[in-house]
Design a protein around this motif. Structure first.
Motif, short mmCIF file in Angstrom:
data_model
loop_
_atom_site.label_atom_id
_atom_site.label_comp_id
_atom_site.label_asym_id
_atom_site.label_seq_id
_atom_site.Cartn_x
_atom_site.Cartn_y
_atom_site.Cartn_z
N LYS A 191 0.84 -1.21 0.00
CA LYS A 191 0.00 0.00 0.00
C LYS A 191 0.87 1.25 0.00
O LYS A 191 0.60 2.21 -0.73
CB LYS A 191 -0.90 0.02 1.23
N ILE A 192 1.91 1.24 0.82
CA ILE A 192 2.80 2.39 0.91
C ILE A 192 3.54 2.59 -0.41
O ILE A 192 3.66 3.71 -0.91
CB ILE A 192 3.80 2.22 2.08
N ILE A 193 4.02 1.50 -0.98
CA ILE A 193 4.74 1.61 -2.25
C ILE A 193 3.82 2.14 -3.35
O ILE A 193 4.23 2.97 -4.16
CB ILE A 193 5.38 0.26 -2.61
N ARG A 194 2.58 1.70 -3.36
CA ARG A 194 1.62 2.21 -4.35
C ARG A 194 1.43 3.72 -4.18
O ARG A 194 1.40 4.48 -5.14
CB ARG A 194 0.28 1.49 -4.21
N ARG A 195 1.32 4.17 -2.92
CA ARG A 195 1.19 5.61 -2.66
C ARG A 195 2.43 6.37 -3.12
O ARG A 195 2.32 7.47 -3.67
CB ARG A 195 0.99 5.87 -1.17
N LEU A 196 3.59 5.80 -2.89
CA LEU A 196 4.83 6.44 -3.34
C LEU A 196 4.84 6.59 -4.86
O LEU A 196 5.25 7.62 -5.39
CB LEU A 196 6.05 5.66 -2.87
N HIS A 197 4.39 5.55 -5.56
CA HIS A 197 4.32 5.63 -7.02
C HIS A 197 3.40 6.78 -7.45
O HIS A 197 3.74 7.53 -8.38
CB HIS A 197 3.80 4.31 -7.61
#
Length: 53
Positions: free
Chosen positions: A30-36
């Motif tokens: 979830k965090i990585i998706r937000r970073l993207h």
């Protein structure tokens, strides 16, 4: 890109990786998706600045 900016990007990348390591594995995606999403927004902002110049 100047050497100064390259160093700053390396620092930023290192900080992000360190932060992601503190997040439970189950939440990392979830965090990585937000970073993207944030990176895409930054790219759009940079393109807007380049258009002005």
């Amino acid at each position: 890109m100047t050497e100064k900016w390259e160093e700053k990007l390396v620092e930023l990348e290192s900080a992000v990786v360190d932060y992601i390591r503190t997040i439970p594995r189950s939440d990392r995606h979830k965090i990585i998706r937000r970073l993207h999403e944030r990176v895409r927004r930054l790219e759009e902002l940079v393109e807007g600045v380049e258009d002005i110049e």
